[in-house]
Design a protein around this motif. Structure first.
Motif, PDB file in Angstrom:
ATOM      1  N   ALA A   1     -11.637   0.974  -2.418  1.00  0.00           N
ATOM      2  CA  ALA A   1     -10.424   0.377  -2.985  1.00  0.00           C
ATOM      3  C   ALA A   1     -10.636  -1.085  -3.370  1.00  0.00           C
ATOM      4  N   LEU A   2     -11.656  -1.747  -2.794  1.00  0.00           N
ATOM      5  CA  LEU A   2     -11.804  -3.189  -3.001  1.00  0.00           C
ATOM      6  C   LEU A   2     -13.010  -3.520  -3.887  1.00  0.00           C
TER       7      LEU A   2
ATOM      8  N   PRO B   1      -7.943  -5.760  -4.568  1.00  0.00           N
ATOM      9  CA  PRO B   1      -7.710  -4.321  -4.423  1.00  0.00           C
ATOM     10  C   PRO B   1      -7.432  -3.698  -5.793  1.00  0.00           C
TER      11      PRO B   1
ATOM     12  N   SER C   1      -4.981   2.051   4.043  1.00  0.00           N
ATOM     13  CA  SER C   1      -4.574   1.296   5.223  1.00  0.00           C
ATOM     14  C   SER C   1      -5.290   1.719   6.499  1.00  0.00           C
TER      15      SER C   1
ATOM     16  N   PHE D   1      -2.227  -4.753  -2.365  1.00  0.00           N
ATOM     17  CA  PHE D   1      -2.801  -3.731  -1.481  1.00  0.00           C
ATOM     18  C   PHE D   1      -1.954  -2.459  -1.477  1.00  0.00           C
TER      19      PHE D   1
ATOM     20  N   CYS E   1     -11.346  -2.891   6.679  1.00  0.00           N
ATOM     21  CA  CYS E   1     -11.621  -4.210   6.105  1.00  0.00           C
ATOM     22  C   CYS E   1     -11.098  -5.313   7.024  1.00  0.00           C
TER      23      CYS E   1
ATOM     24  N   CYS F   1     -14.870  -0.936   3.143  1.00  0.00           N
ATOM     25  CA  CYS F   1     -14.076   0.064   2.431  1.00  0.00           C
ATOM     26  C   CYS F   1     -14.995   1.090   1.762  1.00  0.00           C
TER      27      CYS F   1
ATOM     28  N   ASN G   1       1.139  -4.803   2.199  1.00  0.00           N
ATOM     29  CA  ASN G   1       0.885  -3.771   3.202  1.00  0.00           C
ATOM     30  C   ASN G   1       1.768  -4.058   4.425  1.00  0.00           C
TER      31      ASN G   1
ATOM     32  N   CYS H   1      -5.831   1.752  -1.563  1.00  0.00           N
ATOM     33  CA  CYS H   1      -5.992   1.508  -0.128  1.00  0.00           C
ATOM     34  C   CYS H   1      -5.202   2.513   0.702  1.00  0.00           C
TER      35      CYS H   1
ATOM     36  N   THR I   1     -13.303   4.783   0.659  1.00  0.00           N
ATOM     37  CA  THR I   1     -12.197   4.825  -0.322  1.00  0.00           C
ATOM     38  C   THR I   1     -12.510   3.983  -1.559  1.00  0.00           C
TER      39      THR I   1
END
Ligand code: SF4
Ligand code: SF4
Ligand code: SF4
Ligand code: FES
Lengths: 79, 940
Positions: free
Chosen positions: B188-189, B202, B214, B207, B218, B180, B160, B212, B186
């Protein structure tokens, strides 16, 4: 003015016709009065003058637009 | 984590009266039912050690650091997961608890690198804090690299661009995963693996390649340096912090700008921010690097003709030159030959002085704002029906909605922090109706599925909203009590809408939406309790934008969905200060506070204060300025922080108009596309340098505080005042606070606003008056601002734009998450990682018949122009509709958009353009039809 709109319409005419279409459900004189009121409220005077001139010069426009132009002509008082 | 530490109560607040009384370490405290013991202790002033709990997330109970003893309860329960009960007696500090906590900390530290002194989070690490709080002195199992099996050689993920993930420092508290899920929505994790092998992941990739987005939630939640901003790693911990407001979208998130000296290290979302309550998106959180980008213009520039090179000049020369040229043009061509455009990126105070300069110093009403091209139909439609040009709710209201109808808006990309709030409510079970030609993310995302997706043909919004209202009226779903008591023009409207021409079956052909879906959606909206409409530019940027806004207002009134929490009509505003720039009198027919220039009593207020005689006729709107530039009656334009040459439709027309002007003055951070047509360039300030206020989409007035001095040496409002003065009109303020005082003095809805008041209370939603010092979160509660809510007849009038054999597809435009509008800022940040160019999304069928494959360069042509883009094949688009964004000048999406506009406000019809797509072999510059057929029209 060059035709950037690619439809041959003067901008003030196209705007007036767009408005007239919105009031098509009303009798023509009512519709014209509503559009003329809107124009008075939201248009710069030079644009109103231009509409009157373009219509006076015989532009091929919707009859309700002609009525709007009459209502906006110099000397005709706002209702 | 953050430098300026707001208190962390450990678990979220619970709604309700504080009726449960307990005793913590001998101190009595009363809290709402459902509150955790941990939070109750904090209320009593007692900090119980904790690691996996934080008050933005539901308790998880994994670290066992927060253990307490409770009279009559067995063992030592975790206080974060234990709700209070009446009469509970809790002890948080005993020898036994101390030992237990030290044991927990020993285990953590034995698998944690002991590099505190060189760690980027040194001084801002909860693990470090807890080691101190629990009195940890030795680690029996060895520590750091001397320990047995450990995770200390795991590799960092630096994919990222803004933050890094160092799994060696992870304590598996799962705060990131929960942030998250719960805050951002989202998902994502995950925690992958079991026992010793478990790790944050992720989705099994890095990432950047993951889902994710961004947002930084988190990073914010992580108690250690595992998830850490790269800027902190590079620059070190910040040393001071200033609370301010994001300058990107209309959500208006509050942030703490954290600095070392004058260097901005990071932006941390502010928990007390009324709009965002501690959340953020990738733009506000990370994309601030443009403010220090080397492309910024820092000294004024002047040139005689746009063919000349720029000449750097002093402020004095630039201001005198501008004023003299403006006056000379007026002397030759008349008072009305000059005007200005204000910017929704600027503060209320900066906008106010520009419209004042136009009205008082220029002596005309030729002032307009970029809201013309986005939300002007909102202003018109809502003032006709409700009596005020603004959304009805605060953002928090969505938490009380039972049905959420999203029309022509993509909140997860364009208003992400509000999108997260909305998704939270949807995950809790609120029903969703999406009205959009595209299959936007919201239609189906983790744990969310729209009950109805009305994938209408672009340009048929009014037909759909009328059909829904038809169902409401003809199926007896009208809220009679509400309508009878609070509305007018009801019978006329009901007669109009009950006409069978509006029936879902009758318009199916036009809208492309099955009648049964429209009926079901209308019944759901009308009967589910609290129904709220959220909408965006997919409503306004049409030739019937104003009609559609009134149509939605009709629907809400007919079903009684106005005037309480959970309901309402909510425009999601594009830019940070669209609401404010409109409030400040930026429209050519309105003085501040939406009062028409023909109103003599309002003009009198200003005439007296400003010592002028204001004009009672409206001035030119932006598109009228362009037309008048081409017919020669308009000769000079002052453009405040806006890039009309890129953002406005029919680029060929705009460029020709700008090239025809005798004087263009641009006030901006960068040499933008419009500056290519400018004769004077006045460097602007970034939001980090401004002192003022922004007003967000929920009418919330937020403070924008200077984080560093103006890099140009002058505030933008000072420059404007100095131009007015040099034109012979006295205009002076000592500070921007004084400008707000003048706004409050002259605008009734702002009467109670001042910088001092905002600094004291944080933010307020207007109307804010002496009687309503706390502002007005929800409007039209007991009555409409105009008295009765007015039903408006809303005929469906199709757009002039038609698809034909030559232009068989319909193009619609929008935004994506990581970029912002014309991209002047976001293109100058690492956000380009996600969106290096604009692409054209095309349905697989439309691509196949044209021989286009994913990634091909294609030519996109409309009646007014042609440009070239890369194609992305996507079944998010219906057949016959394609989609692009307008973030990059090189692709020039607006080269193809037309001058069709909303009948009432001239808001351009960005959302419907008939186009053809053909494969192209070589990239080519964007060209308007006019440039192709006329020599030298555009001048650029
Ligand atoms: S940055 Fe946001 S979206 Fe990405 S993993 Fe963290 S919380 Fe999830
Ligand atoms: S990355 Fe941070 S928040 Fe996530 S589990 Fe590890 S320590 Fe906790
Ligand atoms: S949601 Fe909007 S206001 Fe909030 S951080 Fe993102 S861009 Fe800024
Ligand atoms: S803070 Fe309660 S178990 Fe972690």
């Amino acid at each position: 003015m060059p035709d950037y709109h690619h439809d041959g319409l003067d901008p003030v005419v196209r705007m007036a016709e767009d408005m007239v279409a919105q009031f098509a459900h009303r009798p023509p004189d009512d519709a014209a009065a509503a559009v003329a009121a809107h124009v008075r409220k939201f248009w710069d005077p030079r644009m109103r003058r231009r509409l009157v001139t373009v219509v006076d010069e015989g532009a091929d426009v919707d009859p309700v637009v002609v009525r709007v132009a009459e209502m906006l002509s110099p000397g005709v008082p706002a209702p | 984590m953050s430098l300026l530490k707001e208190p962390d109560f450990g678990t979220p607040a619970r709604a309700g009266e504080a009726t449960v009384e307990i005793t913590v370490d001998g101190i009595g405290v009363a809290v709402a039912p459902g509150t955790s013991v941990l939070r109750a202790a904090k209320d009593a002033g007692i900090d119980v050690p904790k690691l996996c709990a934080t008050d933005s997330l539901e308790a998880f109970g994994s670290c066992r650091l927060c253990v307490v003893e409770i009279d009559g309860a067995r063992g030592t329960p975790a206080s974060c997961t234990t709700p209070v009960a009446p009469g509970m007696v809790v002890r948080t500090q005993t020898g036994k608890l101390g030992k237990l906590r030290r044991g927990v900390m020993e285990l953590y530290i034995s698998d944690h690198p002991l590099d505190c002194l060189t760690c980027s989070a040194n001084g801002d690490c909860e693990l470090q804090d807890m080691a101190g709080v629990t009195g940890l002195r030795e680690v029996r199992y060895g520590s750091g690299v001397d320990a047995g099996a450990n995770h200390m050689d795991l590799l960092k993920d630096t994919s990222n661009p803004y933050f890094e993930f160092d799994p060696a420092k992870c304590i598996l508290c799962s705060r990131c995963v929960r942030a998250c899920d719960e805050v951002q929505g989202t998902l994502a994790l995950t925690i992958e693996g079991r026992g010793f092998g478990s790790a944050v992941s992720p989705g099994g990739t890095d990432f950047l390649s993951s889902d994710c987005v961004s947002c930084g939630a988190c990073v914010q939640a992580c108690p250690t340096a595992t998830l850490q901003e790269k800027s902190v790693v590079e620059l070190g911990m910040p040393t001071r912090s200033v609370v301010t407001t994001c300058a990107y979208c209309g959500v208006g998130c509050s942030f703490k700008a954290e600095l070392r000296g004058d260097e901005l290290v990071r932006m941390v979302p502010h928990k007390d921010g009324g709009a965002n309550e501690g959340h953020s998106c990738v733009k506000g959180r990370f994309a601030f690097g443009y403010a220090s980008h080397p492309d910024r213009v820092l000294a004024p520039r002047v040139r005689d003709s746009i063919a000349d090179e720029w000449r750097e000049v002093s402020w004095e020369e630039a201001i005198t030159h501008t004023a003299q040229r403006l006056r000379a043009i007026q002397a030759e061509h008349g008072t009305g030959s000059i005007g200005a455009i204000t910017s929704s990126r600027c503060t209320n105070e900066e906008v106010y002085v520009v419209q004042k300069m136009v009205r008082a110093a220029f002596g005309n009403n030729n002032v307009d704002t970029c809201a013309r091209v986005c939300h002007s139909p909102t202003g018109y439609g809502l003032s006709q029906t409700f009596g005020t040009s603004a959304g009805t709710q605060d953002f928090a209201s969505v938490a009380d909605a039972d049905v959420i109808m999203v029309i022509g808006s993509n909140p997860t990309d364009a208003h992400p922090v509000f999108g997260s709030r909305m998704k939270k409510r949807l995950r809790q079970g609120a029903q969703l109706i999406v009205v959009d030609p595209r299959h936007i993310d919201l239609v189906r995302s983790p744990h969310i599925e729209a009950a109805h997706h009305l994938a209408l043909n672009p340009g048929t919004n009014v037909a759909i909203v009328n059909a829904m209202a038809h169902v409401v009226v003809t199926e007896g779903l009208v809220d009679r009590a509400f309508v009878d008591a609070r509305c007018e023009d009801v019978p006329e409207w009901e007669a109009f809408i009950a006409d069978p021409v509006h029936a879902p079956e009758a318009v199916e052909e036009i809208t492309g939406v099955p009648a049964a879906d429209v009926r079901a959606a209308a019944r759901l909206y009308a009967t589910a309790g609290n129904a709220a409409i959220y909408y965006g530019l997919g409503v306004t940027e049409h030739s019937q934008g104003s009609t559609m806004v009134m149509g939605m207002a009709n629907l809400a009134m007919a079903t009684g969905n106005i005037g309480r929490s959970g309901v309402g009509i909510n425009p999601l505003r594009g830019q940070n200060n669209v609401q404010g720039s409109c409030d400040m009198g930026s429209f050519p027919h309105e003085l501040p506070g939406y009062r028409h220039v023909s109103d003599g009593s309002v003009r009198e207020v200003y005439n007296e204060l400003w010592g002028v005689d204001l004009l009672d006729e409206p001035g030119l709107r932006i598109p009228n300025m362009f037309d008048s530039a081409l017919d020669g009656s308009f000769r000079a334009l002052f453009v405040q922080g806006e890039d009309i040459a890129q953002s406005d439709p029919n680029t060929g027309h705009v460029h020709a108009a700008l090239a025809a002007l005798d004087l263009v003055v641009v006030q901006d951070l960068f040499v933008n596309e419009t500056a290519k047509f400018a004769h004077v360039l006045l460097p602007g300030t970034s939001f980090l340098e401004k002192d003022g206020t922004f007003t967000n989409a929920e009418r919330r007035i937020n403070r924008v505080r200077p984080v560093m001095p103006a890099r140009t040496g002058k505030q933008e409002w000072q420059i404007v005042c100095e131009i007015a003065q040099a034109m012979g009109y006295p205009m002076h303020y000592d500070s921007s606070a004084q400008i707000m005082d003048e706004i409050a003095l002259t605008t009734p809805t702002f009467a109670g606003v001042s910088f001092a008041h905002l600094d004291a209370v944080g933010s307020v939603q207007w109307p804010c008056t002496e009687q309503l010092p706390g502002g007005t979160p929800i409007m039209h509660v007991d009555g409409f601002v105009r008295g009765k809510g007015r039903f408006m007849v809303t005929p469906y009038v199709p757009t002039r734009e038609r698809s034909t054999r030559r232009f068989p597809l319909i193009l619609t435009t929008g935004r994506i998450l990581s970029q912002y509008n014309v991209g002047a800022q976001t293109r100058r940040t690492a956000n380009v990682t996600w969106h290096p160019e604009d692409v054209l999304e095309l349905h697989p069928h439309d691509a196949e018949v044209r021989g286009v494959t994913d990634g091909d360069r294609v030519e996109l042509s409309s009646r007014v122009g042609t440009t070239s883009l890369r194609a992305r094949i996507s079944d998010r688009m219906p057949v016959g509709v394609c989609y692009t964004t307008f973030h990059h000048p090189v692709s020039g999406a607006n080269v193809v958009t037309t001058d069709n506009s909303d009948w009432a406000t001239n808001c351009p019809e960005y959302k419907v353009t008939a186009v053809q797509v053909t494969p192209s072999t070589a990239p080519r510059a964007a060209a308007s039809a006019h440039e192709r057929t006329t020599v030298g029209a555009a001048g650029a």
